[in-house]
Design a protein around this motif. Sequence first.
Motif: not given
Length: 197
Positions: A9, A48, A50, A88-89
């Motif tokens: 990521c 993101h 999550k 966020e999530g």
Amino acid sequence: MIAIINTGCANINSVRFAFERLGVSPEVITDPAQLAHFERAILPGVGHAKVAMERLKQGGWQQAIAEYERPLMGICLGMQLLCEHTDEGDVPCLGMIPGNVGLLDVGELTSPHMGWNNLSGIKPHPLTKGLDETQQVYFVHSYAHKVNCATLAQGEYGKQFSAIVVQDNYAGMQFHPERSAKAGAKLLQNFIDWQLA
């Protein structure tokens, strides 16, 4: 030796090249068992929260990071993942840095916060050595850590947020030091030099 944690990521190469410009050759690691063999570590991240947290948990990184007793620094999303929770999530994070991450309150400004910005409220610490409020660093984010006792330096976009945080051996930078020219290089050098008390 510095480890760069590869969770899939992040843009690993930009971080690696930034350290190489300072004469250090970090090693990209993909196995949590490797972490204990390094003097310090970087947790980069984009995307993101999550999805990134799921990858950390599935990869077995949660325990390895929690047990790590040497300097470890998160960059951008990596910093947010070191905190307690992110909106966020709506997911719990690693919990190494006290405080939560929420959506930036930008008012009439555009989101995400992207570009060069100053830091303020800089507290003395080995990580902020030589840093002053005239220098700018490069941000790309729409979520941020709320200013609290772990905040070493603040950014402002609409409202103030944590730009640098630290708790024990864990640190984080919301901006991208690897893309922040001389100020960023100085901050990465400070991380290389950081000796825990």
